[in-house]
Design a protein around this motif. Sequence first.
Motif, PDB file in Angstrom:
ATOM      1  N   LEU A 171      -3.548  -6.185 -78.612  1.00 46.99           N
ATOM      2  CA  LEU A 171      -4.424  -5.098 -79.046  1.00 46.99           C
ATOM      3  C   LEU A 171      -4.311  -4.859 -80.546  1.00 46.99           C
ATOM      4  CD1 LEU A 171      -6.379  -2.765 -78.450  1.00 46.99           C
ATOM      5  CD2 LEU A 171      -4.379  -1.342 -77.994  1.00 46.99           C
ATOM      6  N   VAL A 172      -3.070  -4.729 -81.069  1.00 45.65           N
ATOM      7  CA  VAL A 172      -2.929  -4.434 -82.500  1.00 45.65           C
ATOM      8  C   VAL A 172      -3.423  -5.592 -83.365  1.00 45.65           C
ATOM      9  CG1 VAL A 172      -1.143  -2.662 -82.361  1.00 45.65           C
ATOM     10  CG2 VAL A 172      -0.466  -5.049 -82.540  1.00 45.65           C
ATOM     11  N   GLN A 173      -3.217  -6.822 -82.905  1.00 44.99           N
ATOM     12  CA  GLN A 173      -3.733  -7.961 -83.666  1.00 44.99           C
ATOM     13  C   GLN A 173      -5.264  -7.973 -83.649  1.00 44.99           C
ATOM     14  OE1 GLN A 173      -1.773 -11.566 -82.183  1.00 44.99           O
ATOM     15  NE2 GLN A 173      -0.766 -11.704 -84.160  1.00 44.99           N
ATOM     16  N   ASN A 174      -5.849  -7.727 -82.481  1.00 43.26           N
ATOM     17  CA  ASN A 174      -7.314  -7.698 -82.371  1.00 43.26           C
ATOM     18  C   ASN A 174      -7.923  -6.615 -83.259  1.00 43.26           C
ATOM     19  OD1 ASN A 174      -7.176  -9.763 -80.505  1.00 43.26           O
ATOM     20  ND2 ASN A 174      -7.555  -8.448 -78.731  1.00 43.26           N
ATOM     21  N   LEU A 175      -7.333  -5.417 -83.222  1.00 41.64           N
ATOM     22  CA  LEU A 175      -7.867  -4.322 -84.034  1.00 41.64           C
ATOM     23  C   LEU A 175      -7.697  -4.596 -85.523  1.00 41.64           C
ATOM     24  CD1 LEU A 175      -6.829  -1.214 -81.896  1.00 41.64           C
ATOM     25  CD2 LEU A 175      -9.151  -2.035 -82.345  1.00 41.64           C
ATOM     26  N   ALA A 176      -6.549  -5.154 -85.921  1.00 44.69           N
ATOM     27  CA  ALA A 176      -6.345  -5.494 -87.335  1.00 44.69           C
ATOM     28  C   ALA A 176      -7.375  -6.523 -87.784  1.00 44.69           C
ATOM     29  CB  ALA A 176      -4.928  -6.008 -87.560  1.00 44.69           C
ATOM     30  N   PHE A 177      -7.630  -7.537 -86.939  1.00 46.90           N
ATOM     31  CA  PHE A 177      -8.637  -8.544 -87.283  1.00 46.90           C
ATOM     32  C   PHE A 177     -10.023  -7.922 -87.395  1.00 46.90           C
ATOM     33  CE2 PHE A 177     -12.048 -11.315 -85.774  1.00 46.90           C
ATOM     34  CZ  PHE A 177     -12.107 -12.183 -86.859  1.00 46.90           C
ATOM     35  N   LEU A 178     -10.397  -7.073 -86.430  1.00 51.55           N
ATOM     36  CA  LEU A 178     -11.722  -6.447 -86.465  1.00 51.55           C
ATOM     37  C   LEU A 178     -11.901  -5.612 -87.737  1.00 51.55           C
ATOM     38  CD1 LEU A 178     -12.112  -5.364 -82.731  1.00 51.55           C
ATOM     39  CD2 LEU A 178     -13.380  -7.184 -83.919  1.00 51.55           C
ATOM     40  N   ALA A 216      -4.541  -3.353 -91.098  1.00 48.12           N
ATOM     41  CA  ALA A 216      -3.447  -3.166 -90.141  1.00 48.12           C
ATOM     42  C   ALA A 216      -3.861  -2.165 -89.072  1.00 48.12           C
ATOM     43  CB  ALA A 216      -2.192  -2.671 -90.865  1.00 48.12           C
ATOM     44  N   ASP A 217      -3.186  -2.256 -87.950  1.00 48.82           N
ATOM     45  CA  ASP A 217      -3.346  -1.278 -86.887  1.00 48.82           C
ATOM     46  C   ASP A 217      -1.975  -1.042 -86.271  1.00 48.82           C
ATOM     47  OD1 ASP A 217      -5.422   0.259 -85.251  1.00 48.82           O
ATOM     48  OD2 ASP A 217      -4.113  -0.623 -83.733  1.00 48.82           O
ATOM     49  N   THR A 218      -1.661   0.195 -85.960  1.00 45.04           N
ATOM     50  CA  THR A 218      -0.353   0.548 -85.406  1.00 45.04           C
ATOM     51  C   THR A 218      -0.528   1.359 -84.133  1.00 45.04           C
ATOM     52  OG1 THR A 218       0.610   0.572 -87.625  1.00 45.04           O
ATOM     53  CG2 THR A 218       1.855   1.697 -85.893  1.00 45.04           C
ATOM     54  N   ILE A 219       0.254   1.003 -83.124  1.00 44.90           N
ATOM     55  CA  ILE A 219       0.280   1.758 -81.870  1.00 44.90           C
ATOM     56  C   ILE A 219       1.724   1.921 -81.416  1.00 44.90           C
ATOM     57  CG2 ILE A 219      -1.992   1.021 -81.042  1.00 44.90           C
ATOM     58  CD1 ILE A 219      -0.334  -0.862 -79.097  1.00 44.90           C
ATOM     59  N   ILE A 220       1.895   2.757 -80.421  1.00 44.98           N
ATOM     60  CA  ILE A 220       3.178   2.953 -79.761  1.00 44.98           C
ATOM     61  C   ILE A 220       3.035   2.443 -78.338  1.00 44.98           C
ATOM     62  CG2 ILE A 220       4.809   4.705 -78.947  1.00 44.98           C
ATOM     63  CD1 ILE A 220       4.789   5.187 -81.818  1.00 44.98           C
ATOM     64  N   SER A 268       9.714  11.971 -75.321  1.00 38.79           N
ATOM     65  CA  SER A 268      10.967  12.726 -75.355  1.00 38.79           C
ATOM     66  C   SER A 268      12.066  12.043 -74.540  1.00 38.79           C
ATOM     67  CB  SER A 268      10.724  14.138 -74.805  1.00 38.79           C
ATOM     68  OG  SER A 268      11.937  14.866 -74.746  1.00 38.79           O
ATOM     69  N   GLY A 269      13.198  11.776 -75.189  1.00 40.92           N
ATOM     70  CA  GLY A 269      14.358  11.200 -74.516  1.00 40.92           C
ATOM     71  C   GLY A 269      14.221   9.733 -74.155  1.00 40.92           C
ATOM     72  N   THR A 270      13.272   9.015 -74.784  1.00 39.18           N
ATOM     73  CA  THR A 270      13.045   7.613 -74.423  1.00 39.18           C
ATOM     74  C   THR A 270      13.129   6.700 -75.642  1.00 39.18           C
ATOM     75  OG1 THR A 270      10.656   7.631 -74.784  1.00 39.18           O
ATOM     76  CG2 THR A 270      11.429   8.327 -72.620  1.00 39.18           C
ATOM     77  N   GLU A 271      13.125   5.406 -75.343  1.00 40.23           N
ATOM     78  CA  GLU A 271      12.958   4.387 -76.379  1.00 40.23           C
ATOM     79  C   GLU A 271      11.540   3.847 -76.262  1.00 40.23           C
ATOM     80  OE1 GLU A 271      15.930   1.343 -76.191  1.00 40.23           O
ATOM     81  OE2 GLU A 271      17.571   2.783 -76.245  1.00 40.23           O
ATOM     82  N   HIS A 272      10.982   3.457 -77.386  1.00 37.47           N
ATOM     83  CA  HIS A 272       9.639   2.878 -77.375  1.00 37.47           C
ATOM     84  C   HIS A 272       9.498   1.886 -78.513  1.00 37.47           C
ATOM     85  CE1 HIS A 272       9.327   6.406 -80.033  1.00 37.47           C
ATOM     86  NE2 HIS A 272       8.449   5.672 -80.713  1.00 37.47           N
ATOM     87  N   ASP A 273       8.419   1.113 -78.465  1.00 42.55           N
ATOM     88  CA  ASP A 273       8.106   0.146 -79.510  1.00 42.55           C
ATOM     89  C   ASP A 273       7.002   0.700 -80.398  1.00 42.55           C
ATOM     90  OD1 ASP A 273       9.768  -1.758 -78.339  1.00 42.55           O
ATOM     91  OD2 ASP A 273       8.145  -2.730 -77.261  1.00 42.55           O
ATOM     92  N   VAL A 274       7.145   0.482 -81.700  1.00 48.74           N
ATOM     93  CA  VAL A 274       6.050   0.696 -82.634  1.00 48.74           C
ATOM     94  C   VAL A 274       5.576  -0.692 -83.031  1.00 48.74           C
ATOM     95  CG1 VAL A 274       5.319   1.658 -84.839  1.00 48.74           C
ATOM     96  CG2 VAL A 274       7.085   2.822 -83.500  1.00 48.74           C
ATOM     97  N   LEU A 275       4.322  -0.989 -82.735  1.00 50.43           N
ATOM     98  CA  LEU A 275       3.764  -2.311 -83.042  1.00 50.43           C
ATOM     99  C   LEU A 275       2.659  -2.176 -84.073  1.00 50.43           C
ATOM    100  CD1 LEU A 275       3.862  -2.615 -79.424  1.00 50.43           C
ATOM    101  CD2 LEU A 275       4.298  -4.765 -80.560  1.00 50.43           C
ATOM    102  N   SER A 276       2.709  -3.037 -85.079  1.00 56.04           N
ATOM    103  CA  SER A 276       1.643  -3.099 -86.073  1.00 56.04           C
ATOM    104  C   SER A 276       1.090  -4.510 -86.106  1.00 56.04           C
ATOM    105  CB  SER A 276       2.155  -2.734 -87.473  1.00 56.04           C
ATOM    106  OG  SER A 276       2.506  -1.384 -87.545  1.00 56.04           O
ATOM    107  N   LYS A 330      -1.677  10.664 -85.925  1.00 59.94           N
ATOM    108  CA  LYS A 330      -0.605   9.670 -85.933  1.00 59.94           C
ATOM    109  C   LYS A 330      -0.503   9.001 -84.567  1.00 59.94           C
ATOM    110  CE  LYS A 330       0.875  11.380 -89.933  1.00 59.94           C
ATOM    111  NZ  LYS A 330      -0.130  12.369 -90.222  1.00 59.94           N
ATOM    112  N   ALA A 331      -0.325   7.681 -84.581  1.00 58.26           N
ATOM    113  CA  ALA A 331      -0.090   6.951 -83.329  1.00 58.26           C
ATOM    114  C   ALA A 331       1.147   7.524 -82.655  1.00 58.26           C
ATOM    115  CB  ALA A 331       0.098   5.464 -83.599  1.00 58.26           C
ATOM    116  N   GLY A 332       1.026   7.837 -81.377  1.00 60.96           N
ATOM    117  CA  GLY A 332       2.145   8.411 -80.644  1.00 60.96           C
ATOM    118  C   GLY A 332       2.379   9.875 -80.935  1.00 60.96           C
ATOM    119  N   ALA A 333       1.558  10.482 -81.770  1.00 60.90           N
ATOM    120  CA  ALA A 333       1.600  11.914 -82.090  1.00 60.90           C
ATOM    121  C   ALA A 333       2.836  12.347 -82.873  1.00 60.90           C
ATOM    122  CB  ALA A 333       1.447  12.767 -80.821  1.00 60.90           C
ATOM    123  N   TYR A 334       3.424  11.415 -83.645  1.00 65.15           N
ATOM    124  CA  TYR A 334       4.500  11.849 -84.530  1.00 65.15           C
ATOM    125  C   TYR A 334       4.522  10.982 -85.782  1.00 65.15           C
ATOM    126  CZ  TYR A 334       7.599   7.925 -83.359  1.00 65.15           C
ATOM    127  OH  TYR A 334       8.142   6.676 -83.220  1.00 65.15           O
TER     128      TYR A 334
END
Length: 194
Positions: A46-53, A70-74, A98-106, A149-153
Amino acid sequence: MQKRRFVLASNSSRRIALLKLLGYKFDIIPHEIEEDVCCDILPSDLVQNLAFLKANDVAKRVDDAIIIAADTIISCKGAILGKPKDVYDAKRMLSMLSGTEHDVLSGICIINMPLKKKLLRIGRTYIKIRHITEEEIDAYIQTGEPLDKAGAYAIQGKGKKFIEKIDGSYTNAVGLPLEIVREMLNNILNDTNA
C-alpha cells in the motif's frame, strides 16, 4: 553543487523540514491523489503504491526534475491506520495503539524525469506505545495534533510522551526516512544515464 531540479510531491510541513536536513534545494508541488487506505492489500504494498501514485501524478506536470514522494501508515494488529477521519476515529486509533507495538511504514518513490526512471523503497520502524488512559487520549485529541497524522499521533510532537520504545529510523516515524532517501538520491544522481 546541485545541478538537477528536485521536487517534493507534498506540502507536508514534516516532510519539507526533513528533506531540508539533507541540504538539497527543492520545489514543492503537492500531489492530487486521494490517500485511500481502505484497501485489502499488504501495508508494505500500500505505501509503495501510494508513493508511486503521488510521484507519478506530479511527474505528469513536470518536464525535467527528480521527484520525491512518500506515504506513511501505521500497521497495528493487522489493521492499517492512516490519518483519522475525525476525532472519534482518532480516539479509536489511539485506543487501539495503547499498550501495543506497531510498525510505521513509509513508501518512498523517486522518479527521474524526463527519463521516467523510478526507484521504490520501504522504510520500517517499530514503536511501542505505553498504556494511555482515556483521559490522556481525550486531552491529546483536544490539542488537534492527531487529526492529520497517520495513526493519530505525532512522534515529533506532543505524542512523543506516549512512546516507550523506538526500533529503527526516527525520521521514518516522522514521515520521511532520510537514510533511505539519501541513498536513493545518490543512486539517481550517480546513474550515468541521468
